[in-house]
Design an enzyme around this catalytic site. Structure first.
Site, PDB file in Angstrom:
ATOM      1  N   ALA A 268       0.673  -1.151  -0.003  1.00  7.78           N
ATOM      2  CA  ALA A 268       0.040   0.044   0.065  1.00  7.78           C
ATOM      3  C   ALA A 268       0.848   1.043   0.012  1.00  7.78           C
ATOM      4  O   ALA A 268       2.086   1.000   0.073  1.00  7.78           O
ATOM      5  CB  ALA A 268      -0.782   0.054   1.295  1.00  7.78           C
ATOM      6  N   GLU A 270       0.972   5.626   1.105  1.00  7.18           N
ATOM      7  CA  GLU A 270       0.435   6.278   2.217  1.00  7.18           C
ATOM      8  C   GLU A 270       0.310   7.812   1.463  1.00  7.18           C
ATOM      9  O   GLU A 270       0.264   8.819   2.478  1.00  7.18           O
ATOM     10  CB  GLU A 270       1.447   6.511   3.360  1.00  7.18           C
ATOM     11  CG  GLU A 270       2.866   7.084   3.172  1.00  7.18           C
ATOM     12  CD  GLU A 270       3.851   6.166   2.873  1.00  7.18           C
ATOM     13  OE1 GLU A 270       3.662   5.016   2.490  1.00  7.18           O
ATOM     14  OE2 GLU A 270       5.020   6.578   3.053  1.00  7.18           O
ATOM     15  N   GLU A 304      -0.364   2.573   7.103  1.00  5.75           N
ATOM     16  CA  GLU A 304      -0.533   3.807   6.022  1.00  5.75           C
ATOM     17  C   GLU A 304      -1.145   5.092   6.635  1.00  5.75           C
ATOM     18  O   GLU A 304      -0.541   6.153   6.486  1.00  5.75           O
ATOM     19  CB  GLU A 304      -1.334   3.318   4.945  1.00  5.75           C
ATOM     20  CG  GLU A 304      -0.810   1.999   4.275  1.00  5.75           C
ATOM     21  CD  GLU A 304       0.659   1.975   4.168  1.00  5.75           C
ATOM     22  OE1 GLU A 304       1.242   3.096   3.654  1.00  5.75           O
ATOM     23  OE2 GLU A 304       1.579   1.016   3.899  1.00  5.75           O
TER      24      GLU A 304
HETATM   25  N1  B3K Z   1       6.013   3.682   1.655  1.00  8.41           N
HETATM   26  C1  B3K Z   1       5.478   2.577   0.753  1.00  8.41           C
HETATM   27  C2  B3K Z   1       6.319   1.792   0.162  1.00  8.41           C
HETATM   28  C3  B3K Z   1       6.869   2.188  -1.163  1.00  8.41           C
HETATM   29  C4  B3K Z   1       7.645   1.259  -1.719  1.00  8.41           C
HETATM   30  C5  B3K Z   1       8.244   1.986  -3.023  1.00  8.41           C
HETATM   31  N2  B3K Z   1       8.989   1.014  -3.609  1.00  8.41           N
HETATM   32  C6  B3K Z   1       4.427   1.672   1.846  1.00  8.41           C
HETATM   33  C7  B3K Z   1       4.579   1.627   3.176  1.00  8.41           C
HETATM   34  O1  B3K Z   1       5.798   1.328   3.477  1.00  8.41           O
HETATM   35  O2  B3K Z   1       3.804   2.203   3.891  1.00  8.41           O
HETATM   36 ZN    ZN Z   2       5.448   2.425   5.495  1.00  7.18          ZN
END
Ligand code: B3K
Ligand code: ZN
Length: 881
Positions: A268, A270, A304
């Protein structure tokens, strides 16, 4: 190729010459040719801007128009390639740049930037996807206020969404088109940008924040799946409340939107006010989702949502600081789930994950610090080390400081850095300053890779009533780091007395011991506890208070005592695992030598007592009865690994336990079979199902036809996915021929339901039988498989490589060759998913020589291929190094 280029290094960080204050985006959507106009308010940020060279990055970006302060830029003022737009003579004063680009969203199989999933337009920008939408200063320290206008035909996309609050919408007169405008007042980096447009179903709710603001909540999904979104909505509201109660953090926009899509590279994302989810972490109902799925939905929704403060309001200065948002947010979601469910069981599950995923990473060629200092491809650093070990580091901070000072540190962090792009130093200084402590040694946890090894030895002096505990810590060498220093490691402990209760002591010398925590700070430390009334059984690393390997010289009798009496449930579980692991390692050696393994009868008896101990929660009992996995055993053996011998040893021990406890298992199964009970996803009900299903699985290890019949009846009698899947899974994992009828029945029952068929693909791919590889090849052509969907790929090929120890590691190397061929093909379409799957090769050096050579040649074949993506080239190069 990017990997041939110089790597990015933390020490090279420099603030951007220019920055961007506002971004106005206009999307005119069309399947093959979406037009995007980005209007950027740019201003000089450092002295470097005086040179007038503005560099904006792209990635396969197609430029269609360029204006500076409203005037089309003449060709000699700029150069544009798909990767870079350079403007010479940029003003050393604020100016506006208008960039027009064109995107073929349908052709985007990388699922980064703007793409389509089942007809819905959606975006994924973290880490470097925004540059695939427009040329930009695509780095997290450029924070801008975004306004997004989206225009599309009403028929294709009745729903138009972007970050922030809705400000305007309407029809475009005389056409079949309409538009919507969204404004996000909170400055954010480009990786948090999102837009969605499509024909979607929705459920709506609302939440009143602690200051009394009413927030509208919406979850969008494919039409017809709305009823499966209810649990996610419930989890969202509980997350919002929990963050207010536990951290004092309130939601800040008027609306919070989640969109579930079926093509997504990760779990997912955020994006501010508009989270986009892999539908697997949104949709759940009793007929299609297991208890584990419900727990995952709850955990990912929370994760998230929690990013809104830890990641969005305070973001990362650069990608080296990724753990600043990810480790902290994982810690927060773990705490949330612990509060919603059973803390002990959640801790055991989290430590199992850490040991299964992060320990092998830390002990192999892909090891890197929680805050890496060098990378070629940032996508490959969304790792268990950054996430899970990153969360452990935050957890240790809390253990070291205590809950009050930990909370003060969090408050100070928000007070100081809200609205900023921060660093790990900013974070840790907030705790040091709030609590008035020196955390400089603790900082080593962020910079030193490798799992520390702690060796403990205890000695009791009956006459003097003293107990000496000597502790040594060493951190193993890892790629690029040969010398390590001792770290500040909190070891929660107790000295168990003969009646099982912890004994007190009058004094302790040789180190700081406070509130049940030993603060280990030296390479060698001997603690002398005085006034200890009897020989203690040391219970160390309670609650897994540090992400280390603990080797302790402790007898079988003392471990059994811990299983029966430790007041810390985690260590009760750990003691049982340690006993089983000793047995399994010895059993593997016996298998290799061609001898029958001996089984410890006292272990079987202790497990029987746990099984029947009604004072313990069923979910915990299930955890104790689940032996270490084949991969766990391989990791502990660490060299010359023979997966077939491990599998045989594990089967032998399970068989001995099942035969030894058969009657008790049958009685427990009967007692747990509450006919007709309606399904509820709560932790208590899930725990009873977990224990009953664990019992069924163990009974199958007897191999009797009665047990097989029981599994078939279990399937027929199941009235929820958890029980149904448990029966198919147990028969499949036992490699029994009867699995076929259940696998086929399961497939037919859920034909057309892609998320459920992923469970079927996973079961097919993990059958520990020689015919599985051919079956996997056959399923790649099955109509239920979709070659470009990451969930299908991970379910079939990902689980074959990551979770089928004997078949991926076939002695003839066919498993490795298959994965290499598969990866070379997929890499052309989806590099991120390819490099993720190739991580299954990370422990190749620990294999016995025959398999090692075959794995190496498969890896070398990939490395030698022409035109590899930077993602895959980076993983393969480091894996081979
Ligand atoms: N921040 C995103 C992960 C993105 C990955 C990009 N390759 C999901 C998370 O850790 O909440
Ligand atoms: Zn994250």
């Amino acid at each position: 190729m990017k990997t041939d280029a110089a790597p990015f290094r933390l020490e090279d960080y420099r603030a951007p010459a220019f920055t961007i204050d506002t971004v106005d985006l206009n999307f005119v959507l069309a399947p093959k040719a979406t037009r995007v106009t980005a209007t950027l308010a740019i201003r000089p940020n450092t002295d470097e801007a005086a040179q007038g060279r503005l560099e904006l990055v792209g990635d396969e970006t197609v430029l269609k128009g360029l204006k500076l302060d409203g005037v089309a830029l003449p060709a000699e003022r700029y150069t544009a390639t798909p990767q870079l737009l350079v403007i010479e003579g940029a003003p050393n004063a604020p100016f506006t740049l208008e960039i027009e680009t064109e995107i073929d969203a349908d052709a985007n199989t990388k699922l980064m930037g703007l793409y389509r999933s089942s007809g819905t337009y959606c975006t994924q920008c973290e880490a470097e996807g925004f540059r695939r939408i427009t040329y930009f200063l695509d780095r997290p320290d450029v924070l801008a206020v975004y306004t997004t206008r989206i225009e599309a035909t009403k028929a294709d996309a009745p729903v138009l969404l972007a970050n922030g609050n809705p400000v305007e919408s309407g029809d475009i007169p005389g056409t079949d088109r309409h538009f919507a405008v969204w404004h996000d007042p909170f400055p954010k980096p480009s990786y948090l940008f999102a837009m969605v447009a499509g024909d979607l179903g929705v459920i709506k709710d609302s939440f009143r924040t602690m200051s009394g603001r009413e927030v509208e909540l919406r979850i969008y999904c494919e039409h017809g799946k709305e009823a499966r979104c209810g649990y996610a909505m419930d989890a969202l509201k509980r997350s919002m409340k929990w963050d207010e109660d536990v951290f004092g953090l309130e939601y800040d926009l008027d609306i919070f939107v989640i969109v579930a899509v079926s093509d997504f590279n990760m779990g997912a994302m955020e994006n501010k006010g508009l989270n986009i989810f892999n539908d697997k972490y949104v949709l759940a109902d009793p007929d299609t989702a297991t208890d584990a799925d419900y727990a995952n939905v709850e955990g990912v929704i929370a994760h998230e949502y929690f990013h809104n403060w830890t990641g969005n309001r305070i973001t990362c200065r650069d990608w080296f600081q990724l753990c600043l948002k990810e480790g902290l947010t994982v810690f927060r979601d773990q705490e949330f789930s612990s509060d919603m469910r059973s803390r002990a069981v959640k801790r055991i599950a989290d430590v199992r994950t850490l040991q299964a995923r992060q320990f092998p990473e830390d002990g192999g060629p892909l090891a890197h610090p929680v805050r890496p200092e060098i990378y070629h491809e940032i996508s490959n650093f969304y790792t268990p080390t950054v996430y899970e070990k990153g969360a452990e580091v935050v957890r240790m901070l809390k253990t070291i400081l205590g809950p009050e000072d930990f909370r003060k540190g969090m408050d100070l962090y928000f007070e100081r850095h809200d609205g900023e792009a921060a660093t790990v130093e900013d974070f840790v200084s907030s705790f040091a300053d709030a609590a008035g402590v020196d955390l400089s040694q603790f900082m080593l946890w962020y910079s030193q890779a490798g799992t520390p090894q702690i060796v403990a030895k205890g000695q009791y002096d009956e006459d003097a009533k003293t107990y000496r505990l000597s502790l040594t810590q060493t951190v193993p060498a890892t790629p690029g780091q040969s010398q390590k220093r001792p770290m500040h490691t909190p070891i929660r402990f107790g000295l168990m007395g003969p009646n099982g209760e912890d004994m007190g002591f009058s004094d302790v010398e040789g180190g700081r011991v406070e509130d049940g925590v030993i603060h280990l700070t030296e390479a060698n430390q001997t603690l002398t506890f005085s006034g200890v009334g009897a020989r203690p059984v040391p219970s160390l690393l309670r609650g897994f208070s540090a992400p280390v390997r603990l080797a302790i010289d402790i007898s079988t009798a003392d471990l059994l005592f811990q299983v029966r009496a430790d007041s810390d449930p985690f260590n009760r579980w750990q003691a049982a695992q340690t006993l089983a692991m000793r047995n399994l390692i010895a059993g593997t050696a016996e298998q290799v030598a061609g001898r029958a393994p001996a089984v410890e009868p006292a272990l079987i008896e202790a497990l029987g007592e746990i099984l029947d101990n009604e004072r313990l929660e069923p979910a915990f009992r299930a955890q104790v009865l689940q032996l270490p996995s084949e991969a766990d055993i391989a990791r502990e053996i660490g060299r010359d690994v023979d997966p077939d011998a491990i599998s045989a040893a594990r089967r032998a021990l399970r068989g001995a336990i099942a035969r030894g406890l058969e009657d008790r298992l049958q009685r427990r199964y009967a007692a747990l079979s509450e006919d007709g009970a309606a399904y509820a996803p709560d932790a208590g009900s899930a725990g009873r199902r977990a224990l009953r299903n664990t019992v069924l699985d163990l009974l199958l290890a007897t191999g009797t036809s009665a047990a097989i019949d029981q599994a078939l009846r279990h399937y027929d009698g199941a009235h929820n996915m958890t029980d149904r899947l448990a029966a198919v899974g147990a028969l499949s994992q036992a490699g029994l021929p009867e699995r076929r009828q259940l696998l086929d029945a399961f497939h037919d029952r859920y034909a057309g339901d892609a998320l459920v068929l992923d469970k079927w693909l996973m079961l097919e791919a993990t059958v520990p039988a020689p015919e599985t590889l051919d079956r996997v090849r056959e399923l790649l052509r099955h109509p239920s498989y979709q070659a470009n969907n990451p969930n299908r790929i991970r379910a079939l090929v990902g689980s074959f490589a990551a979770a089928n120890q004997t078949q991926f590691n076939r002695a003839d190397g066919a498993g490795y060759d298959f994965l290499a061929d598969f990866a070379l093909d997929l890499d052309k379409r989806n590099p991120q998913t390819t490099s993720r799957i190739l991580v299954s090769f990370r422990s190749w050096r620990a294999l016995e020589p025959g398999r090692r050579a075959r794995a190496e040649s498969a890896l070398r074949r990939i490395a030698a291929a022409e035109g590899l993506s930077p993602d895959t080239q980076d993983i393969v190069t480091r894996t081979l190094a």
